[in-house]
Scaffold this motif. Structure first.
Motif, PDB file in Angstrom:
ATOM      1  N   ASN A 345      28.352  31.430  12.311  1.00  0.00           N
ATOM      2  CA  ASN A 345      29.375  31.312  10.675  1.00  0.00           C
ATOM      3  C   ASN A 345      27.999  31.468  10.533  1.00  0.00           C
ATOM      4  OD1 ASN A 345      28.377  28.845  11.242  1.00  0.00           O
ATOM      5  ND2 ASN A 345      30.424  27.538  10.446  1.00  0.00           N
ATOM      6  N   ALA A 346      27.087  31.289  10.582  1.00  0.00           N
ATOM      7  CA  ALA A 346      25.380  31.603   9.826  1.00  0.00           C
ATOM      8  C   ALA A 346      25.721  32.843   9.053  1.00  0.00           C
ATOM      9  CB  ALA A 346      24.372  31.871  10.522  1.00  0.00           C
ATOM     10  N   LYS A 347      25.654  32.637   7.827  1.00  0.00           N
ATOM     11  CA  LYS A 347      25.250  33.957   6.823  1.00  0.00           C
ATOM     12  C   LYS A 347      23.924  34.419   6.427  1.00  0.00           C
ATOM     13  CE  LYS A 347      25.423  34.538   1.880  1.00  0.00           C
ATOM     14  NZ  LYS A 347      25.333  34.656   0.538  1.00  0.00           N
ATOM     15  N   MET A 348      23.874  35.740   7.092  1.00  0.00           N
ATOM     16  CA  MET A 348      23.053  36.154   7.600  1.00  0.00           C
ATOM     17  C   MET A 348      22.258  37.561   6.226  1.00  0.00           C
ATOM     18  SD  MET A 348      23.083  36.486  11.144  1.00  0.00           S
ATOM     19  CE  MET A 348      24.677  37.016  11.457  1.00  0.00           C
ATOM     20  N   ASP A 349      21.212  38.239   5.667  1.00  0.00           N
ATOM     21  CA  ASP A 349      21.115  38.769   4.487  1.00  0.00           C
ATOM     22  C   ASP A 349      19.854  38.998   4.871  1.00  0.00           C
ATOM     23  OD1 ASP A 349      21.527  40.539   2.658  1.00  0.00           O
ATOM     24  OD2 ASP A 349      21.583  38.711   1.510  1.00  0.00           O
ATOM     25  N   ILE A 350      19.600  40.336   3.957  1.00  0.00           N
ATOM     26  CA  ILE A 350      18.117  40.987   4.408  1.00  0.00           C
ATOM     27  C   ILE A 350      17.442  40.782   2.734  1.00  0.00           C
ATOM     28  CG2 ILE A 350      16.434  42.806   4.750  1.00  0.00           C
ATOM     29  CD1 ILE A 350      17.769  43.244   6.854  1.00  0.00           C
ATOM     30  N   LEU A 351      16.664  39.636   2.624  1.00  0.00           N
ATOM     31  CA  LEU A 351      16.668  40.248   1.243  1.00  0.00           C
ATOM     32  C   LEU A 351      16.277  41.259  -0.083  1.00  0.00           C
ATOM     33  CD1 LEU A 351      14.195  36.910   0.677  1.00  0.00           C
ATOM     34  CD2 LEU A 351      16.447  37.468   0.101  1.00  0.00           C
ATOM     35  N   LYS A 352      16.489  41.612  -1.291  1.00  0.00           N
ATOM     36  CA  LYS A 352      16.553  42.604  -1.874  1.00  0.00           C
ATOM     37  C   LYS A 352      15.211  42.821  -2.719  1.00  0.00           C
ATOM     38  CE  LYS A 352      20.289  44.509   0.382  1.00  0.00           C
ATOM     39  NZ  LYS A 352      19.872  45.890   1.465  1.00  0.00           N
ATOM     40  N   TRP A 353      14.578  43.753  -2.771  1.00  0.00           N
ATOM     41  CA  TRP A 353      13.527  44.087  -3.723  1.00  0.00           C
ATOM     42  C   TRP A 353      14.145  45.407  -5.100  1.00  0.00           C
ATOM     43  CZ3 TRP A 353      10.885  39.792  -3.942  1.00  0.00           C
ATOM     44  CH2 TRP A 353      11.020  38.890  -2.787  1.00  0.00           C
ATOM     45  N   ASN A 354      13.058  45.209  -5.976  1.00  0.00           N
ATOM     46  CA  ASN A 354      13.471  46.699  -6.861  1.00  0.00           C
ATOM     47  C   ASN A 354      12.185  46.955  -7.137  1.00  0.00           C
ATOM     48  OD1 ASN A 354      15.858  46.552  -7.466  1.00  0.00           O
ATOM     49  ND2 ASN A 354      16.577  45.517  -8.977  1.00  0.00           N
ATOM     50  N   SER A 355      11.611  48.221  -6.792  1.00  0.00           N
ATOM     51  CA  SER A 355      10.276  47.888  -7.432  1.00  0.00           C
ATOM     52  C   SER A 355       8.751  47.913  -7.180  1.00  0.00           C
ATOM     53  CB  SER A 355      10.214  48.760  -8.769  1.00  0.00           C
ATOM     54  OG  SER A 355      11.665  49.709  -9.087  1.00  0.00           O
ATOM     55  N   LEU A 356       8.425  47.048  -6.242  1.00  0.00           N
ATOM     56  CA  LEU A 356       7.726  46.535  -5.563  1.00  0.00           C
ATOM     57  C   LEU A 356       6.272  47.540  -5.660  1.00  0.00           C
ATOM     58  CD1 LEU A 356       8.773  44.535  -2.686  1.00  0.00           C
ATOM     59  CD2 LEU A 356       8.761  43.712  -5.158  1.00  0.00           C
ATOM     60  N   GLU A 357       6.045  48.794  -6.014  1.00  0.00           N
ATOM     61  CA  GLU A 357       5.051  49.234  -6.825  1.00  0.00           C
ATOM     62  C   GLU A 357       3.851  48.671  -6.604  1.00  0.00           C
ATOM     63  OE1 GLU A 357       8.421  50.495  -6.917  1.00  0.00           O
ATOM     64  OE2 GLU A 357       8.668  51.608  -4.691  1.00  0.00           O
ATOM     65  N   LYS A 358       3.735  48.540  -7.553  1.00  0.00           N
ATOM     66  CA  LYS A 358       2.978  47.867  -9.150  1.00  0.00           C
ATOM     67  C   LYS A 358       2.382  46.711  -8.194  1.00  0.00           C
ATOM     68  CE  LYS A 358       4.367  50.135 -13.015  1.00  0.00           C
ATOM     69  NZ  LYS A 358       4.452  50.343 -14.119  1.00  0.00           N
ATOM     70  N   THR A 359       3.341  46.095  -7.928  1.00  0.00           N
ATOM     71  CA  THR A 359       3.268  44.571  -7.283  1.00  0.00           C
ATOM     72  C   THR A 359       1.484  45.056  -6.075  1.00  0.00           C
ATOM     73  OG1 THR A 359       4.810  43.429  -8.274  1.00  0.00           O
ATOM     74  CG2 THR A 359       3.563  41.995  -6.575  1.00  0.00           C
ATOM     75  N   LEU A 360       2.886  45.622  -4.909  1.00  0.00           N
ATOM     76  CA  LEU A 360       1.417  45.788  -4.379  1.00  0.00           C
ATOM     77  C   LEU A 360       0.720  46.449  -4.242  1.00  0.00           C
ATOM     78  CD1 LEU A 360       4.958  47.300  -1.918  1.00  0.00           C
ATOM     79  CD2 LEU A 360       3.235  44.785  -1.253  1.00  0.00           C
ATOM     80  N   GLU A 361       0.828  47.914  -5.406  1.00  0.00           N
ATOM     81  CA  GLU A 361      -0.135  47.941  -5.325  1.00  0.00           C
ATOM     82  C   GLU A 361      -1.688  47.313  -5.978  1.00  0.00           C
ATOM     83  OE1 GLU A 361      -2.526  51.804  -8.387  1.00  0.00           O
ATOM     84  OE2 GLU A 361       0.101  50.996  -8.137  1.00  0.00           O
ATOM     85  N   GLN A 362      -1.717  46.215  -6.566  1.00  0.00           N
ATOM     86  CA  GLN A 362      -2.416  45.216  -7.002  1.00  0.00           C
ATOM     87  C   GLN A 362      -2.720  44.446  -5.650  1.00  0.00           C
ATOM     88  OE1 GLN A 362      -3.899  44.861 -10.105  1.00  0.00           O
ATOM     89  NE2 GLN A 362      -2.722  46.867 -10.361  1.00  0.00           N
ATOM     90  N   ILE A 363      -2.321  44.145  -5.147  1.00  0.00           N
ATOM     91  CA  ILE A 363      -2.253  42.703  -3.727  1.00  0.00           C
ATOM     92  C   ILE A 363      -2.889  44.343  -2.736  1.00  0.00           C
ATOM     93  CG2 ILE A 363      -1.558  41.920  -2.341  1.00  0.00           C
ATOM     94  CD1 ILE A 363       0.594  41.657  -3.234  1.00  0.00           C
ATOM     95  N   SER A 364      -2.524  45.133  -2.834  1.00  0.00           N
ATOM     96  CA  SER A 364      -3.670  45.873  -1.563  1.00  0.00           C
ATOM     97  C   SER A 364      -5.416  45.950  -1.958  1.00  0.00           C
ATOM     98  CB  SER A 364      -3.469  47.989  -1.888  1.00  0.00           C
ATOM     99  OG  SER A 364      -1.332  47.719  -1.600  1.00  0.00           O
ATOM    100  N   LYS A 365      -5.635  45.946  -3.608  1.00  0.00           N
ATOM    101  CA  LYS A 365      -6.673  45.740  -4.153  1.00  0.00           C
ATOM    102  C   LYS A 365      -7.783  44.746  -3.870  1.00  0.00           C
ATOM    103  CE  LYS A 365      -5.570  49.042  -8.280  1.00  0.00           C
ATOM    104  NZ  LYS A 365      -5.129  48.252  -9.746  1.00  0.00           N
ATOM    105  N   GLU A 366      -6.941  43.815  -3.157  1.00  0.00           N
ATOM    106  CA  GLU A 366      -8.121  42.737  -2.878  1.00  0.00           C
ATOM    107  C   GLU A 366      -7.262  42.426  -0.991  1.00  0.00           C
ATOM    108  OE1 GLU A 366      -8.611  40.576  -4.736  1.00  0.00           O
ATOM    109  OE2 GLU A 366      -8.197  40.985  -6.303  1.00  0.00           O
ATOM    110  N   LEU A 367      -6.958  43.061  -0.426  1.00  0.00           N
ATOM    111  CA  LEU A 367      -6.737  43.485   1.004  1.00  0.00           C
ATOM    112  C   LEU A 367      -8.076  43.211   1.777  1.00  0.00           C
ATOM    113  CD1 LEU A 367      -3.629  45.433   2.309  1.00  0.00           C
ATOM    114  CD2 LEU A 367      -4.249  43.104   1.755  1.00  0.00           C
ATOM    115  N   SER A 368      -9.045  43.575   1.003  1.00  0.00           N
ATOM    116  CA  SER A 368     -10.171  43.413   2.015  1.00  0.00           C
ATOM    117  C   SER A 368     -11.353  42.864   1.351  1.00  0.00           C
ATOM    118  CB  SER A 368     -11.210  45.215   0.763  1.00  0.00           C
ATOM    119  OG  SER A 368     -11.520  44.573  -0.141  1.00  0.00           O
ATOM    120  N   THR A 369     -10.918  41.815   0.688  1.00  0.00           N
ATOM    121  CA  THR A 369     -11.774  39.363   0.313  1.00  0.00           C
ATOM    122  C   THR A 369     -10.949  39.451   1.525  1.00  0.00           C
ATOM    123  OG1 THR A 369     -12.087  40.783  -1.925  1.00  0.00           O
ATOM    124  CG2 THR A 369     -11.758  38.848  -1.162  1.00  0.00           C
ATOM    125  N   ILE A 370      -9.409  39.673   1.280  1.00  0.00           N
ATOM    126  CA  ILE A 370      -8.808  38.502   2.473  1.00  0.00           C
ATOM    127  C   ILE A 370      -9.379  38.799   4.170  1.00  0.00           C
ATOM    128  CG2 ILE A 370      -6.694  38.276   3.181  1.00  0.00           C
ATOM    129  CD1 ILE A 370      -5.196  38.702   1.238  1.00  0.00           C
TER     130      ILE A 370
END
Length: 513
Positions: A345-370
């Motif tokens: 009886n577990a409740k299952m769901d996939i989380l929903k997101w709105n317009s992550l593009e700008k946030t992901l773009e900012q993170i992308s700039k730091e991926l080389s440092t990581i």
């Protein structure tokens, strides 16, 4: 995945209340004298007289000026708090650090080499069930007896309470440790999506709108950068709700599509790296702990350090593995879990997101440092199979102390010098205690190293030197555990001096040491 209602941890809190408070603040003269001895103890025959006299001048001036006032402030703090060190330790050692949690703070753990099932989804289902079973028995129903030192003295259970539902929330100047006592769900990461069920990842793929891609990499950035990006995420109501689900989860699970073979040393290092830092883009480093599940049934963990020390997580893991061994039966041929089919009886769901593009773009700039941080990490594993702790105990010597002496000898062989060495001793004999420092490099350990490298020595002399060094180390450990070591006292003096604007060169030198 919903897993049940959280009830007050009454038995755990009652035990905590019964634990002794932190011992009285040490006499400042004894602490500083002991510190000076320890600093110069590593070179007993040839320490630098000039440096010693300079240090003596600093500490005498400290004792004659601001030292007594600072110690008085600590004494007053000890009257008003259960532990005069722990809150400052968590705030200034962990939460105030602005460095990335990945590698710098979080630590990893690996499961056993032998596993009950090589079917990844079945193994993680059984393992998660065992975690939740332990949580219910220990933290909700109070059925698990407290861990005791030498089976006699109970240790403070405060850290166990924060093992589930805890998240380190980033801040601009300082992070906050947020504990959600009402948490009832688990966040499961697979590929580019977040879900709340163990098996649903095989039933459907997330839509493009639901993919989070490299969003977890935000938690691998410096804390200021992640705090700024997180504020942007929270500005959208849907994203804020999904973020809350991630941060309020009991714990996280990462379903890895790659197999692991920890039997071979090289493969063990590879899986260890997947647990410690992963790709830098898949582990949510803010969470109290994340279970890393390989596709062939091996289990590892990534653990955030603020909420508890390693010994607590190790104890929980051992208990969970015992529960899994006793209560979960796997089909030896297929690896699936045996037993009656039970409708979930577990409740299952996939989380929903709105317009992550700008946030992901900012993170992308730091991926080389990581990626650079991951590349710069050197991680090796040594498999020593000649003997273990049971054999050492037959010698009537401490296995831990034997390992520390091995470290001292190895370090000298590599660097041709002795080095100040830190080892953590548990301070949980006292209420809300964390750790204290054992300074492993001593006169006795130096004598042991010298004896081992002396070509004219013999085995009997080396045995005697080893026994003396181990005995001395065991005494240092006891002093640290009962509140008679120096470093946490000096740390608290440093914090008090900063807060009261009473800086002194002696404390400045200690902080740099």
């Amino acid at each position: 995945m919903e897993v049940g209602t959280k009830n007050p941890v009454l038995d755990l809190e009652a035990l905590r209340v019964s634990i002794s408070r932190t011992p009285s603040v040490l006499v400042i003269l004894s602490t500083i004298t002991a510190y000076i001895v320890k600093v110069f103890d590593k070179k007993p025959a040839s320490f630098e007289v000039k440096k010693f006299l300079e240090s003596k001048r600093f500490y005498l001036d400290f004792l004659a000026s601001v030292g007594p006032a600072l110690n008085s402030a600590l004494t007053k703090k000890s009257w008003l708090s259960t532990n005069y060190v722990t809150d400052w330790w968590e705030e200034y050692v962990y939460l105030s650090s602005r460095d990335s949690l990945m590698i710098n703070s979080n630590y990893f753990g690996l499961g056993t080499e032998r596993i009950p099932s090589n079917r990844g989804t079945s193994r993680i289902a059984g393992y998660v069930w065992s975690i939740l079973k332990w949580r219910k028995d220990a933290l909700i129903d109070g059925k698990v007896p407290p861990i005791k030192l030498q089976k006699l003295v109970p240790l403070c259970p405060m850290q166990y309470k924060r093992a589930f539902g805890t998240n380190r929330a980033p801040g601009k100047d300082k992070d906050n440790l947020v504990y959600n006592e009402q948490s009832t769900h688990i966040a499961v990461f697979h590929k580019n999506a977040l879900e709340f069920a163990i098996d649903s990842v095989q039933k459907s793929e997330p839509s493009e709108a639901d993919k989070i891609n490299h969003l977890p990499a935000g938690t691998a950035l410096s804390r200021e950068k992640w705090a700024s990006l997180r504020d942007v995420l929270k500005s959208d109501a849907q994203n804020e709700a999904s973020l809350a689900k991630i941060e309020n989860a009991l714990f996280h699970v990462w379903l890895d599509d790659e197999p692991a073979n920890v039997v071979k040393p090289a493969s063990m290092v590879e899986f260890a790296r997947r647990c410690l830092h992963g790709s830098g883009q898949n582990v949510w480093f803010d969470k109290c702990f994340s279970v890393i599940a390989s596709s062939n049934g091996h289990i590892g963990q990534n653990v955030e350090h603020t909420w508890a020390d390693g010994a607590v997580m190790l104890h929980i893991t051992e208990e969970v593995q015992v529960l899994e061994h006793l209560m979960i039966e796997y089909n030896p041929e297929t690896g699936t879990i045996l037993g009656k089919d039970v409708k979930s009886n577990a409740k299952m769901d996939i989380l929903k997101w709105n317009s992550l593009e700008k946030t992901l773009e900012q993170i992308s700039k730091e991926l080389s440092t990581i990626a650079d941080e991951i590349t710069n990490l050197s991680l090796s594993q040594l498999s020593f199979s000649k003997f273990g702790k049971n054999e050492i105990k037959k010698w009537r010597l401490s296995p831990d102390a034997i390992c520390q002496m091995a470290f001292q000898l190895t370090n000298f062989k590599i660097r041709n010098k002795l080095s100040m060495t830190y080892e953590a001793a548990l301070a949980r004999l006292f209420k809300d205690g964390r750790t204290e420092t054992i300074r492993s490099c001593t006169t006795a350990s130096a004598a042991f190293v010298k004896e081992m490298l002396d070509k004219n020595s013999d085995n009997q002399k080396r045995r005697n030197a080893l026994k003396a060094a181990v005995t001395n180390h065991s005494e240092l450990t006891k002093h640290a555990m009962v509140g008679e070591a120096v470093d946490r006292h000096l740390f608290a003096l440093c914090v008090a001096s900063r807060g009261l604007n009473m800086e002194h060169e002696f404390l400045n030198k200690y902080k740099k040491c």
